[in-house]
Design an enzyme around this catalytic site. Structure first.
Site, PDB file in Angstrom:
ATOM      1  N   LYS A 118      -6.003  14.166 -10.273  1.00 30.67           N
ATOM      2  CA  LYS A 118      -6.978  13.342 -11.006  1.00 30.67           C
ATOM      3  C   LYS A 118      -7.894  14.185 -11.872  1.00 30.67           C
ATOM      4  CE  LYS A 118      -6.579   9.043  -8.806  1.00 30.67           C
ATOM      5  NZ  LYS A 118      -7.085   7.807  -8.276  1.00 30.67           N
ATOM      6  N   LYS A 200       4.589   8.774  -9.124  1.00 27.26           N
ATOM      7  CA  LYS A 200       4.223   7.587  -8.351  1.00 27.26           C
ATOM      8  C   LYS A 200       3.846   6.413  -9.262  1.00 27.26           C
ATOM      9  CE  LYS A 200       0.143   6.842  -6.566  1.00 27.26           C
ATOM     10  NZ  LYS A 200      -1.099   6.646  -5.816  1.00 27.26           N
ATOM     11  N   LYS A 203      -1.670   2.312 -10.926  1.00 28.43           N
ATOM     12  CA  LYS A 203      -2.270   1.284 -11.778  1.00 28.43           C
ATOM     13  C   LYS A 203      -2.728   1.855 -13.116  1.00 28.43           C
ATOM     14  CE  LYS A 203      -5.517   0.477  -8.093  1.00 28.43           C
ATOM     15  NZ  LYS A 203      -6.014   1.728  -7.520  1.00 28.43           N
TER      16      LYS A 203
HETATM   17  N1  AQP Z   1       3.314   3.845  -5.754  1.00 26.84           N
HETATM   18  C1  AQP Z   1       2.903   3.622  -4.520  1.00 26.84           C
HETATM   19  N2  AQP Z   1       3.799   3.553  -3.506  1.00 26.84           N
HETATM   20  C2  AQP Z   1       3.393   3.311  -2.230  1.00 26.84           C
HETATM   21  N3  AQP Z   1       2.097   3.147  -1.890  1.00 26.84           N
HETATM   22  C3  AQP Z   1       1.187   3.212  -2.871  1.00 26.84           C
HETATM   23  N4  AQP Z   1      -0.147   3.102  -2.869  1.00 26.84           N
HETATM   24  C4  AQP Z   1      -0.623   3.224  -4.128  1.00 26.84           C
HETATM   25  N5  AQP Z   1       0.392   3.445  -4.982  1.00 26.84           N
HETATM   26  C5  AQP Z   1       1.533   3.439  -4.222  1.00 26.84           C
HETATM   27  C6  AQP Z   1      -0.919   2.857  -1.656  1.00 26.84           C
HETATM   28  O1  AQP Z   1      -1.715   1.721  -1.885  1.00 26.84           O
HETATM   29  C7  AQP Z   1      -3.048   1.994  -1.561  1.00 26.84           C
HETATM   30  C8  AQP Z   1      -3.779   2.027  -2.891  1.00 26.84           C
HETATM   31  O2  AQP Z   1      -4.798   2.849  -2.882  1.00 26.84           O
HETATM   32  P1  AQP Z   1      -5.778   3.082  -4.082  1.00 26.84           P
HETATM   33  O3  AQP Z   1      -5.612   2.131  -5.178  1.00 26.84           O
HETATM   34  O4  AQP Z   1      -7.105   3.100  -3.464  1.00 26.84           O
HETATM   35  O5  AQP Z   1      -5.409   4.512  -4.536  1.00 26.84           O
HETATM   36  P2  AQP Z   1      -4.352   5.177  -5.420  1.00 26.84           P
HETATM   37  O6  AQP Z   1      -3.247   5.648  -4.552  1.00 26.84           O
HETATM   38  O7  AQP Z   1      -5.113   6.190  -6.198  1.00 26.84           O
HETATM   39  O8  AQP Z   1      -3.791   4.062  -6.394  1.00 26.84           O
HETATM   40  P3  AQP Z   1      -3.203   4.296  -7.826  1.00 26.84           P
HETATM   41  O9  AQP Z   1      -2.490   3.045  -8.208  1.00 26.84           O
HETATM   42  O10 AQP Z   1      -2.425   5.572  -7.938  1.00 26.84           O
HETATM   43  O11 AQP Z   1      -4.521   4.386  -8.679  1.00 26.84           O
HETATM   44  P4  AQP Z   1      -4.893   5.286  -9.912  1.00 26.84           P
HETATM   45  O12 AQP Z   1      -3.949   4.929 -11.009  1.00 26.84           O
HETATM   46  O13 AQP Z   1      -6.303   4.850 -10.219  1.00 26.84           O
HETATM   47  O14 AQP Z   1      -4.794   6.684  -9.456  1.00 26.84           O
HETATM   48  C9  AQP Z   1      -3.042   3.305  -0.787  1.00 26.84           C
HETATM   49  O15 AQP Z   1      -2.791   3.058   0.570  1.00 26.84           O
HETATM   50  C10 AQP Z   1      -1.867   4.016  -1.396  1.00 26.84           C
HETATM   51  O16 AQP Z   1      -1.266   4.931  -0.515  1.00 26.84           O
END
Ligand code: AQP
Length: 334
Positions: A118, A200, A203
């Site tokens: 990040k 991965k 969002k």
């Molecule tokens: N691609 C994924 N596959 C499986 N699990 C996932 N999670 C997120 N993406 C996947 C799980 O869903 C929860 C989301 O957590 P979060 O939104 O708080 O954090 P994150 O992982 O940072 O989500 P993003 O989508 O990747 O956000 P950005 O784009 O803002 O960095 C967690 O349990 C995560 O493991």
């Protein structure tokens, strides 16, 4: 013979309202939350304080926090069974986070892969909050004496750090925190981007990402355009066929079929048949969620009731742990 009443074990998990909920967060986290809600005492949170570790538009963040709650409920989480709340409504998260930050090493936080990723993604805005994100996450979990944390694979490292911090604190001051375990699903633990199957599904990458609220047309378009390879066989091979393996995983998680069943179903059929079939499975999975979420969003008073009641309950539980922690570190009682 007298039957022993066993206390249910406790679950905490949360998702940041930093974007719309994705198929990745559904398969990696929410689907398991729904499966676990009867056997455990569960707290499911909308972690808005985590979301501001990168810049958010205030009005959008406010709207998303509430619509995320509607989507949690539409996915099958029952507000009568679970404590559902917004993180910033329970100030004990920030308070415990400060204390735990004083028991966390700079070096430990520097090793977190999410921070490294990040801080590259947001190179112009690497804040202290982004760096200490895992400490706040440890506070979220430890505040409720959590036994199990259902998350996707990407969060495993943060849960490990949370355990280390808890163990360190318990070692210094005697048992204070329950040591939590990560609960990672067998299928869907790491859903990959449709546009780039090496990374991965996130969002913040709308092109490779399917959102729970996407229309059926958008979902079909995204799956038809999904990156695959120049072969024709629908076979699971993560190293050489990352795109197809990801689509197979999504198909299995959406339909409940095993990998073997899925491979047999598409044996001898090309990607031209397989990709739309995965799209259709996802459309059918998400159709009722989208419809129910739109219905719940109309009832703002109901949603407000759910998050307010959830926060009241969460604050009650959180206060118990925080008072214990304040006493142990040597703060004078109020
Ligand atoms: N691609 C994924 N596959 C499986 N699990 C996932 N999670 C997120 N993406 C996947 C799980 O869903 C929860 C989301 O957590 P979060 O939104 O708080 O954090 P994150 O992982 O940072 O989500 P993003 O989508 O990747 O956000 P950005 O784009 O803002 O960095 C967690 O349990 C995560 O493991």
């Amino acid at each position: 013979m007298e039957e022993k009443v066993m206390k249910k074990k406790r679950i905490f998990s949360g998702i940041q309202p930093s974007g719309e909920l994705t198929l990745g967060s559904y398969m990696g986290a929410i689907k398991n939350w729904v499966d676990l809600q009867d056997a455990y005492e569960c707290l499911y949170c909308i972690v808005d304080m985590h979301a501001i570790t990168v810049r958010q538009d205030p009005a959008t963040l406010r709207r998303r926090s509430v619509s995320q709650l509607a989507q949690y409920i539409a996915c099958g989480l029952d507000p009568k069974k679970n404590i559902m709340f917004i993180q910033s409504h329970v100030p004990q998260h920030a308070e415990l986070s400060w204390v735990l930050g004083c028991y966390t090493q700079f070096g430990e936080l520097s090793r977190m892969t999410q921070f490294k990723a990040k801080s590259q993604q947001h190179a112009d805005n690497i804040t202290a909050g982004l760096f200490t994100y895992p400490v706040l996450m440890a506070a979220d979990i430890l505040l409720y004496q959590t036994d199990l944390v259902p998350v996707g694979e990407d969060q495993r490292q943060h849960v490990e750090l949370c355990r280390d911090i808890a163990q360190r604190f318990n070692g210094l001051y005697s048992d204070t925190f329950t040591l939590p375990e990560a609960f990672i699903p067998k299928m869907g633990a790491r859903v990959m981007s449709l546009g780039n199957p090496e990374s991965k599904m996130s969002k913040s990458d709308p092109d490779g990402c399917v959102f729970l609220m996407d229309s059926p047309e958008d979902i079909m378009r995204k799956f038809k355009r999904a990156v695959t390879d120049c072969e024709t066989a629908v076979k699971f091979d993560k190293v050489n066929k990352a795109g197809i393996s990801n689509l197979l995983t999504i198909y299995c998680a959406a339909t409940g079929k095993t990998m073997q069943q899925a491979e047999e179903e598409f044996a001898g059929q090309g990607y031209g048949v397989f990709k739309p079939a995965v799209g259709e499975a996802v459309v059918e999975l998400l159709r009722p969620i989208r419809k129910e979420s739109q219905r719940i969003m109309q009832d703002k008073a109901y949603l407000e009731g759910v998050y307010k009641e959830g926060a009241d309950h969460a604050r009650y539980l959180a206060t118990k742990t925080l008072s214990k922690v304040y006493r142990k570190v040597g703060f004078v009682a109020k």
